[in-house]
Design a protein around this motif. Structure first.
Motif, PDB file in Angstrom:
ATOM      1  N   ASP A   1      -8.803  -3.652  -9.250  1.00 30.95           N
ATOM      2  CA  ASP A   1      -8.473  -4.246  -7.954  1.00 30.95           C
ATOM      3  C   ASP A   1      -7.018  -4.010  -7.580  1.00 30.95           C
ATOM      4  O   ASP A   1      -6.683  -3.908  -6.402  1.00 30.95           O
TER       5      ASP A   1
ATOM      6  N   ARG B   1     -15.886  -4.169  -2.814  1.00 28.11           N
ATOM      7  CA  ARG B   1     -15.379  -4.683  -1.531  1.00 28.11           C
ATOM      8  C   ARG B   1     -13.872  -4.505  -1.444  1.00 28.11           C
ATOM      9  O   ARG B   1     -13.336  -4.135  -0.396  1.00 28.11           O
ATOM     10  N   HIS B   2     -13.193  -4.764  -2.550  1.00 24.57           N
ATOM     11  CA  HIS B   2     -11.732  -4.627  -2.577  1.00 24.57           C
ATOM     12  C   HIS B   2     -11.334  -3.165  -2.431  1.00 24.57           C
ATOM     13  O   HIS B   2     -10.439  -2.826  -1.648  1.00 24.57           O
ATOM     14  N   THR B   3     -11.997  -2.289  -3.177  1.00 22.87           N
ATOM     15  CA  THR B   3     -11.668  -0.865  -3.121  1.00 22.87           C
ATOM     16  C   THR B   3     -12.012  -0.264  -1.767  1.00 22.87           C
ATOM     17  O   THR B   3     -11.333   0.650  -1.285  1.00 22.87           O
ATOM     18  N   GLN B   4     -13.067  -0.794  -1.129  1.00 23.24           N
ATOM     19  CA  GLN B   4     -13.445  -0.301   0.187  1.00 23.24           C
ATOM     20  C   GLN B   4     -12.304  -0.461   1.198  1.00 23.24           C
ATOM     21  O   GLN B   4     -12.068   0.405   2.044  1.00 23.24           O
ATOM     22  N   LYS B   5     -11.546  -1.544   1.076  1.00 23.83           N
ATOM     23  CA  LYS B   5     -10.416  -1.769   1.983  1.00 23.83           C
ATOM     24  C   LYS B   5      -9.342  -0.708   1.783  1.00 23.83           C
ATOM     25  O   LYS B   5      -8.749  -0.215   2.742  1.00 23.83           O
ATOM     26  N   LEU B   6      -9.094  -0.346   0.502  1.00 21.51           N
ATOM     27  CA  LEU B   6      -8.125   0.697   0.220  1.00 21.51           C
ATOM     28  C   LEU B   6      -8.596   2.036   0.779  1.00 21.51           C
ATOM     29  O   LEU B   6      -7.821   2.782   1.397  1.00 21.51           O
TER      30      LEU B   6
ATOM     31  N   GLN C   1     -10.644   2.541   3.257  1.00 21.29           N
ATOM     32  CA  GLN C   1     -10.564   2.504   4.717  1.00 21.29           C
ATOM     33  C   GLN C   1      -9.144   2.769   5.183  1.00 21.29           C
ATOM     34  O   GLN C   1      -8.920   3.470   6.180  1.00 21.29           O
ATOM     35  N   HIS C   2      -8.177   2.211   4.452  1.00 20.17           N
ATOM     36  CA  HIS C   2      -6.767   2.457   4.784  1.00 20.17           C
ATOM     37  C   HIS C   2      -6.433   3.939   4.682  1.00 20.17           C
ATOM     38  O   HIS C   2      -5.630   4.458   5.475  1.00 20.17           O
TER      39      HIS C   2
ATOM     40  N   ARG D   1     -14.339   7.971   2.778  1.00 18.88           N
ATOM     41  CA  ARG D   1     -15.660   7.396   2.503  1.00 18.88           C
ATOM     42  C   ARG D   1     -16.147   8.000   1.191  1.00 18.88           C
ATOM     43  O   ARG D   1     -16.265   9.220   1.072  1.00 18.88           O
TER      44      ARG D   1
ATOM     45  N   LEU E   1       0.809  -1.219   0.000  1.00 13.66           N
ATOM     46  CA  LEU E   1       0.000   0.000   0.000  1.00 13.66           C
ATOM     47  C   LEU E   1       0.844   1.273   0.000  1.00 13.66           C
ATOM     48  O   LEU E   1       0.360   2.341  -0.394  1.00 13.66           O
TER      49      LEU E   1
END
Length: 287
Positions: free
Chosen positions: A91, A46-51, A53-54, A58, A23
């Motif tokens: 992704d 879902r994958h992009t949401q993790k990025l 959040q990092h 929002r 990252l």
């Protein structure tokens, strides 16, 4: 063909490269763009949401993947027409490079919208930069077909290519693909395989195709992850005149057994006899 003027009052689509593993590789500009855009179009929310959040962000997200991309073009055009800025991410890595995005970007360009790249990580360039193979010319082939016959068909025309060849491959097919490459290019063709780039277990395997296949077979853990396969170009390409090889096979197979037909074509073209024999069987309907 008439060119379309840029819609200067409309929003911009930013094509944003994201990390392929680490990252910390996300650029400062990419962070800024993702922070400021109104909507993010992404391969997997879902994958992009993790990025996000990092990054502590929002954002409104819109899924854009291989199965719905063309259906999203009008919706994304409406967002841009309304003055909303958008980011397109995949992704991992650079969008459109063996990832969704080409039909969308093509359509938006035709409609006159501004599409701006935000460069960054790409498994293709990352692997080549550390492979130790020639990089002055390379040919990116992306993912090969799932079926062995289709992979043979893609590899066969590349036998005499002098540029470094680059492929993406999954853990499910890496060993079989290496085997097919040995059939097509020969066991002794120099190569490099990169695995899990920028991640904890990043690995590079060097040597001939046969050497690398043995290295991976000896440790099951080494066949896990995502792979970039790089094969050196042919230093002594055949000079035979190109022709329809399948047509020649069909003519020869009327009079000759598959093994003999393959031997004849191998003499003519310099291509791998084993790979040609497999192709003869397929054409004859025995494979």
């Amino acid at each position: 063909m008439m060119s379309h003027p840029t819609k200067t009052q409309s929003g911009v689509l930013y094509v944003v490269a994201t990390p392929i593993g680490n990252l910390a590789d996300l650029s400062e500009r990419a962070v800024s763009v993702l922070s400021e855009v109104d909507v993010i179009a992404c391969e997997d929310t879902r994958h992009t949401q993790k990025l996000l959040q990092h990054l502590g962000l929002r954002k409104v997200m819109l899924s854009v993947h291989d199965h719905n991309e063309r259906d999203r073009i009008d919706q994304i055009s409406e967002h841009l027409e309304s003055g909303r800025n958008m980011a397109l991410v995949s992704d991992a890595g650079t969008p459109l490079i063996s990832d969704p995005g080409f039909p969308l970007v093509q359509a938006l360009r035709v409609r006159g919208f501004t599409v701006t790249p935000v460069p960054g990580p790409s498994a293709l360039i990352t692997a080549l930069s550390a492979a130790g193979l020639p990089t002055d010319r390379f040919l990116f082939e992306g993912f090969l077909p799932h079926k062995a016959g289709g992979r043979r068909d893609r590899l066969s025309p590349l036998v005499n290519e002098t540029a470094t060849l680059v492929f993406y491959e999954s853990k499910h097919r890496i060993l079989e693909t290496l085997s097919l490459m040995m059939e097509a290019f020969g066991d002794e063709r120099p190569a490099c395989v990169a695995r899990e780039l920028t991640k904890t277990y990043e690995s590079f395997y060097h040597g001939t195709l046969a050497d690398i296949a043995v290295q991976l077979q000896q440790d099951a853990d080494q066949t896990k992850g995502e792979f970039v396969v790089m094969v050196a170009g042919n230093p002594d390409p055949a000079t035979a005149t190109s022709f329809d090889m399948d047509k020649l096979f069909r003519l020869l197979l009327v009079e000759l057994p598959p093994k003999k037909a393959a031997a004849v074509i191998a003499d003519l073209t310099g291509e791998n006899k084993k790979a040609l024999y497999q192709r003869a069987l397929e054409i004859q309907g025995k494979a």
